[in-house]
Scaffold this motif. Structure first.
Motif, PDB file in Angstrom:
ATOM      1  N   ASP A 105       0.817  -1.213   0.000  1.00  0.00           N
ATOM      2  CA  ASP A 105       0.000   0.000   0.000  1.00  0.00           C
ATOM      3  C   ASP A 105       0.850   1.263   0.000  1.00  0.00           C
ATOM      4  OD1 ASP A 105      -2.719  -1.248   0.320  1.00  0.00           O
ATOM      5  OD2 ASP A 105      -1.753  -2.038   2.115  1.00  0.00           O
ATOM      6  N   GLY A 106       2.096   1.117   0.440  1.00  0.00           N
ATOM      7  CA  GLY A 106       2.992   2.264   0.474  1.00  0.00           C
ATOM      8  C   GLY A 106       4.434   1.810   0.395  1.00  0.00           C
ATOM      9  N   TYR A 107       5.298   2.698  -0.052  1.00  0.00           N
ATOM     10  CA  TYR A 107       6.716   2.377  -0.186  1.00  0.00           C
ATOM     11  C   TYR A 107       7.547   3.520   0.384  1.00  0.00           C
ATOM     12  CZ  TYR A 107       5.244  -1.379  -3.282  1.00  0.00           C
ATOM     13  OH  TYR A 107       4.652  -2.508  -3.787  1.00  0.00           O
ATOM     14  N   ARG A 108       8.515   3.143   1.189  1.00  0.00           N
ATOM     15  CA  ARG A 108       9.402   4.156   1.747  1.00  0.00           C
ATOM     16  C   ARG A 108      10.752   4.091   1.051  1.00  0.00           C
ATOM     17  NH1 ARG A 108      11.708   2.459   7.680  1.00  0.00           N
ATOM     18  NH2 ARG A 108      12.723   0.524   7.075  1.00  0.00           N
ATOM     19  N   VAL A 109      11.457   5.215   1.072  1.00  0.00           N
ATOM     20  CA  VAL A 109      12.756   5.304   0.405  1.00  0.00           C
ATOM     21  C   VAL A 109      13.759   5.947   1.359  1.00  0.00           C
ATOM     22  CG1 VAL A 109      11.712   5.485  -1.880  1.00  0.00           C
ATOM     23  CG2 VAL A 109      12.230   7.564  -0.608  1.00  0.00           C
ATOM     24  N   ALA A 110      15.023   5.604   1.171  1.00  0.00           N
ATOM     25  CA  ALA A 110      16.089   6.225   1.964  1.00  0.00           C
ATOM     26  C   ALA A 110      16.437   7.567   1.335  1.00  0.00           C
ATOM     27  CB  ALA A 110      17.319   5.326   1.996  1.00  0.00           C
ATOM     28  N   ARG A 111      16.549   8.606   2.167  1.00  0.00           N
ATOM     29  CA  ARG A 111      16.922   9.930   1.665  1.00  0.00           C
ATOM     30  C   ARG A 111      18.349  10.242   2.092  1.00  0.00           C
ATOM     31  NH1 ARG A 111      13.370  15.249   2.998  1.00  0.00           N
ATOM     32  NH2 ARG A 111      14.034  14.729   5.111  1.00  0.00           N
ATOM     33  N   ARG A 112      19.168  10.607   1.102  1.00  0.00           N
ATOM     34  CA  ARG A 112      20.568  10.951   1.360  1.00  0.00           C
ATOM     35  C   ARG A 112      20.802  12.421   1.030  1.00  0.00           C
ATOM     36  NH1 ARG A 112      25.402   8.160   1.888  1.00  0.00           N
ATOM     37  NH2 ARG A 112      24.485   6.161   1.287  1.00  0.00           N
ATOM     38  N   LEU A 133       5.798   7.003  -1.758  1.00  0.00           N
ATOM     39  CA  LEU A 133       4.907   6.426  -2.768  1.00  0.00           C
ATOM     40  C   LEU A 133       3.815   5.648  -2.040  1.00  0.00           C
ATOM     41  CD1 LEU A 133       4.204   5.713  -5.750  1.00  0.00           C
ATOM     42  CD2 LEU A 133       5.693   3.705  -5.473  1.00  0.00           C
ATOM     43  N   TYR A 134       2.557   5.973  -2.325  1.00  0.00           N
ATOM     44  CA  TYR A 134       1.472   5.324  -1.579  1.00  0.00           C
ATOM     45  C   TYR A 134       0.159   5.405  -2.357  1.00  0.00           C
ATOM     46  CZ  TYR A 134       0.193  10.131  -0.393  1.00  0.00           C
ATOM     47  OH  TYR A 134      -0.157  11.463  -0.469  1.00  0.00           O
ATOM     48  N   ARG A 135      -0.726   4.474  -2.008  1.00  0.00           N
ATOM     49  CA  ARG A 135      -2.089   4.544  -2.536  1.00  0.00           C
ATOM     50  C   ARG A 135      -2.802   5.677  -1.802  1.00  0.00           C
ATOM     51  NH1 ARG A 135      -3.477  -0.653  -4.934  1.00  0.00           N
ATOM     52  NH2 ARG A 135      -2.091  -2.301  -4.178  1.00  0.00           N
ATOM     53  N   ARG A 136      -3.362   6.578  -2.545  1.00  0.00           N
ATOM     54  CA  ARG A 136      -3.980   7.756  -1.935  1.00  0.00           C
ATOM     55  C   ARG A 136      -5.067   7.393  -0.924  1.00  0.00           C
ATOM     56  NH1 ARG A 136      -5.964  11.837  -6.325  1.00  0.00           N
ATOM     57  NH2 ARG A 136      -7.164   9.993  -6.871  1.00  0.00           N
ATOM     58  N   ALA A 137      -5.811   6.309  -1.172  1.00  0.00           N
ATOM     59  CA  ALA A 137      -6.890   5.926  -0.276  1.00  0.00           C
ATOM     60  C   ALA A 137      -6.377   5.346   1.042  1.00  0.00           C
ATOM     61  CB  ALA A 137      -7.811   4.916  -0.956  1.00  0.00           C
ATOM     62  N   ALA A 138      -5.083   4.963   1.069  1.00  0.00           N
ATOM     63  CA  ALA A 138      -4.545   4.293   2.255  1.00  0.00           C
ATOM     64  C   ALA A 138      -3.658   5.177   3.106  1.00  0.00           C
ATOM     65  CB  ALA A 138      -3.760   3.048   1.835  1.00  0.00           C
ATOM     66  N   ARG A 157       0.108  -2.223   4.239  1.00  0.00           N
ATOM     67  CA  ARG A 157       1.415  -2.865   4.104  1.00  0.00           C
ATOM     68  C   ARG A 157       2.400  -1.898   3.468  1.00  0.00           C
ATOM     69  NH1 ARG A 157       3.525  -6.698   0.150  1.00  0.00           N
ATOM     70  NH2 ARG A 157       1.495  -6.654  -0.883  1.00  0.00           N
ATOM     71  N   VAL A 158       3.559  -1.731   4.105  1.00  0.00           N
ATOM     72  CA  VAL A 158       4.582  -0.809   3.617  1.00  0.00           C
ATOM     73  C   VAL A 158       5.869  -1.574   3.355  1.00  0.00           C
ATOM     74  CG1 VAL A 158       5.987   1.219   4.173  1.00  0.00           C
ATOM     75  CG2 VAL A 158       3.578   1.152   4.852  1.00  0.00           C
ATOM     76  N   GLU A 159       6.489  -1.339   2.207  1.00  0.00           N
ATOM     77  CA  GLU A 159       7.758  -1.961   1.856  1.00  0.00           C
ATOM     78  C   GLU A 159       8.793  -0.880   1.543  1.00  0.00           C
ATOM     79  OE1 GLU A 159       7.037  -4.692  -1.325  1.00  0.00           O
ATOM     80  OE2 GLU A 159       5.769  -6.024  -0.111  1.00  0.00           O
ATOM     81  N   THR A 160      10.056  -1.294   1.392  1.00  0.00           N
ATOM     82  CA  THR A 160      11.151  -0.353   1.145  1.00  0.00           C
ATOM     83  C   THR A 160      11.711  -0.558  -0.250  1.00  0.00           C
ATOM     84  OG1 THR A 160      11.726  -0.374   3.498  1.00  0.00           O
ATOM     85  CG2 THR A 160      13.388   0.460   1.973  1.00  0.00           C
ATOM     86  N   LEU A 161      11.915   0.547  -0.957  1.00  0.00           N
ATOM     87  CA  LEU A 161      12.480   0.494  -2.302  1.00  0.00           C
ATOM     88  C   LEU A 161      13.996   0.641  -2.258  1.00  0.00           C
ATOM     89  CD1 LEU A 161       9.936   2.819  -4.160  1.00  0.00           C
ATOM     90  CD2 LEU A 161      10.069   0.334  -4.321  1.00  0.00           C
ATOM     91  N   ALA A 162      14.663   0.168  -3.296  1.00  0.00           N
ATOM     92  CA  ALA A 162      16.106   0.342  -3.420  1.00  0.00           C
ATOM     93  C   ALA A 162      16.401   1.727  -3.997  1.00  0.00           C
ATOM     94  CB  ALA A 162      16.692  -0.749  -4.320  1.00  0.00           C
ATOM     95  N   GLY A 163      17.613   2.189  -3.776  1.00  0.00           N
ATOM     96  CA  GLY A 163      18.001   3.483  -4.311  1.00  0.00           C
ATOM     97  C   GLY A 163      17.668   4.607  -3.353  1.00  0.00           C
ATOM     98  N   ASP A 164      18.338   5.735  -3.547  1.00  0.00           N
ATOM     99  CA  ASP A 164      18.184   6.878  -2.643  1.00  0.00           C
ATOM    100  C   ASP A 164      17.378   8.004  -3.269  1.00  0.00           C
ATOM    101  OD1 ASP A 164      19.772   5.624  -0.753  1.00  0.00           O
ATOM    102  OD2 ASP A 164      21.618   6.591  -1.443  1.00  0.00           O
TER     103      ASP A 164
END
Length: 252
Positions: A105-112, A133-138, A157-164
C-alpha cells in the motif's frame, strides 16, 4: 499502475526543473505553488507539469491538497530540493510492471543529503527513511508545523524500495543558520507548546550538548569529518533555540 508525482513549491526556480526532470517517468506531474514571486510556475509548466496556485496552509495541508488534486490513485511526493536517483527511478519503473495484487500500500525510500560537498552518511541524516509512494486511499499527510509525514491506514502494508532520494536542502552554512533561526526552531517550539510540552532552564541548558553528542557520537556524525561536525553543531543550536523559544512562550 499509474503514478502522479506531486511537488509543492515557493520561489523554487533554481530547483524545480531538476525536480521535475527526475520524475519525468511519472504519468503526470502536479506542482502546487504558493504564489511564487519568481519563475517557478513557468519553469514547471515548461517541464509539462500541471500547475496549481494556492495560498500556503502549511506543509502537511499543502501536500495533502496536492495528493487530492492528482489524477491517479498512486502518488509519489517529492520536495523541490529533492531528486530521484537513477537506481530509485529504476525500482519505481519496475513496480509498474508488477501485478496489482502483489503491490504493497505504500513504499518508503532512503533519503541521502548532499552537504558541504559530500554525501552524508551519519549524524542521523542517513538513511532518513521517508514514505513517499502510496495509494492515496490508504494514506494521509499529517503534521502540525514541522516533520510532516504520510500516516498509513491501519493494516496497510509498507515496503522499502532500493536506491536513494537525493536531498539538496542546504547551500551553505549561512543558509543553514537562517533555516534554523527563521523556520525550524520557531515552528518546532510552537508545535511543542501546542502539544502541551514545557521546558525548564535546566532543559534549555542541556538541550544543546545532548543534541551534539547524539548527532556527532551516537549517530556517527564523526564519520563525515568537518561536515559531520557542522551538522552536529547546528543540531545543538536548533535544540537550544527551540527550547529557549518554548521557554519564552511559557513566560508570555
Amino acid at each position: 499502475m499509474k503514478i502522479s508525482a506531486t511537488i509543492i513549491t515557493f520561489n523554487e526556480e533554481e530547483n524545480v526543473r531538476a525536480a521535475c526532470e527526475s520524475v519525468a517517468w511519472a504519468d503526470e506531474i502536479v506542482v502546487v505553488d504558493s504564489r511564487s514571486k519568481d519563475r517557478t510556475r513557468e519553469i514547471a509548466a515548461e517541464c509539462g507539469a500541471r500547475v496549481i496556485e494556492r495560498d500556503w496552509p502549511g506543509f502537511a495541508a499543502q501536500k495533502q491538497f496536492a495528493a487530492e488534486a492528482a489524477s491517479h490513485e498512486w502518488v509519489f511526493s517529492l520536495d523541490a530540493d529533492e531528486r530521484v536517483s537513477a537506481e530509485l527511478g529504476a525500482d519505481l519503473r519496475a513496480l509498474r510492471t508488477r501485478d496489482e495484487s502483489s503491490l504493497a500500500d505504500g513504499y518508503r525510500v532512503a533519503r541521502r543529503s548532499f552537504y558541504m560537498g559530500r554525501w552524508i552518511k551519519g549524524g542521523g541524516w542517513y538513511p532518513d527513511f521517508q514514505l513517499r509512494l502510496y495509494r492515496r486511499a490508504a494514506g494521509r499527510w499529517e503534521g502540525a508545523y514541522v516533520h510532516e509525514s504520510v500516516r498509513m491506514s491501519a493494516g496497510a502494508r509498507v515496503e522499502t524500495l532500493a536506491g536513494d532520494l537525493q536531498h539538496f536542502s542546504v547551500r551553505d552554512a549561512a543558509q543553514h543558520h537562517r533555516m534554523i533561526g527563521e523556520r525550524y526552531a520557531p515552528l518546532a517550539a510552537r508545535q511543542m507548546f501546542e502539544a502541551g510540552r514545557r521546558t525548564t532552564p535546566l532543559r534549555v541548558a542541556a538541550a544543546a550538548p545532548a543534541a551534539f553528542a547524539r548527532s556527532f557520537i551516537l549517530k556517527g556524525g564523526f564519520r563525515d569529518g568537518l561536515a559531520g561536525l557542522a551538522i552536529a553543531r547546528f543540531a545543538a543550536h536548533h535544540a537550544f533555540l527551540k527550547h529557549l523559544m518554548l521557554w519564552e512562550m511559557q513566560k508570555k
